[in-house]
Motif scaffolding. Sequence first.
Motif, PDB file in Angstrom:
ATOM      1  N   VAL A 126     -52.043 -35.614 -10.137  1.00  0.00           N
ATOM      2  CA  VAL A 126     -51.024 -35.294 -11.149  1.00  0.00           C
ATOM      3  C   VAL A 126     -51.688 -34.549 -12.304  1.00  0.00           C
ATOM      4  O   VAL A 126     -52.904 -34.522 -12.417  1.00  0.00           O
ATOM      5  N   TRP A 178     -51.585 -36.254  -2.199  1.00  0.00           N
ATOM      6  CA  TRP A 178     -50.355 -36.989  -2.535  1.00  0.00           C
ATOM      7  C   TRP A 178     -50.394 -37.607  -3.925  1.00  0.00           C
ATOM      8  O   TRP A 178     -49.348 -37.882  -4.517  1.00  0.00           O
ATOM      9  N   ASN A 179     -51.582 -37.888  -4.463  1.00  0.00           N
ATOM     10  CA  ASN A 179     -51.707 -38.684  -5.679  1.00  0.00           C
ATOM     11  C   ASN A 179     -52.206 -37.928  -6.904  1.00  0.00           C
ATOM     12  O   ASN A 179     -52.359 -38.521  -7.959  1.00  0.00           O
ATOM     13  N   ARG A 231     -53.195 -42.884  -8.068  1.00  0.00           N
ATOM     14  CA  ARG A 231     -52.583 -41.815  -8.857  1.00  0.00           C
ATOM     15  C   ARG A 231     -53.494 -41.503 -10.043  1.00  0.00           C
ATOM     16  O   ARG A 231     -53.815 -42.388 -10.842  1.00  0.00           O
TER      17      ARG A 231
END
Length: 193
Positions: free
Chosen positions: A49, A46-47, A105
């Motif tokens: 990038v 989910w985190n 993130r």
Amino acid sequence: MTTTPARPRFTIPGLTPEQGAEVGGILQDRLNALNDLALTLKHIHWNVVGQNFIAVHEMLDPQIEAVRGMVDDTAERMATMGISPQGTPGAIVEQRSWDDYSLGRATTQEHLGALDLVYTGVIESHRAAQETTSDIDPVTEDMIIGQLRDLELFHWFVRAHLENIAGELSTSGASHEREAADSAAVGDELEGR
């Protein structure tokens, strides 16, 4: 931290209740580690990038599914032995000997660097569990060996992103997730990725 559950009223034929409790304690520790790993992998999914986002994002889904299967197999082995598996978040937090995953993130390389250390810890403790169960319960040992095969494969997938052409890992020598994440990010910059 291995927690020895209460002596079961029954266990599998060929083991004493004391042996069942000993193996159950080892399996509870593995259950905690595998549950934590599955949650950590999903958190990273989910985190993550940055560059190679989709490759890493999609690489993690089969790992999550496989680790969740290991969780189920481990808990069912415990139940078969007459031990009540503790699969709650509180049991993980109370019984674990490791810190919570520390990145939120972050870039693909940072997460993969940190994940390298996570997999290293899980695999090392799985190998210790395999060795301890080898003389007591070969069926449990066999299950753990099968899990190790997959965990080591997934670890290789992660490490392939951290390795340079000379076969050196950017996370080599790191002892904490943040340190590994920073080393992986710097290694990525030096490789010109």
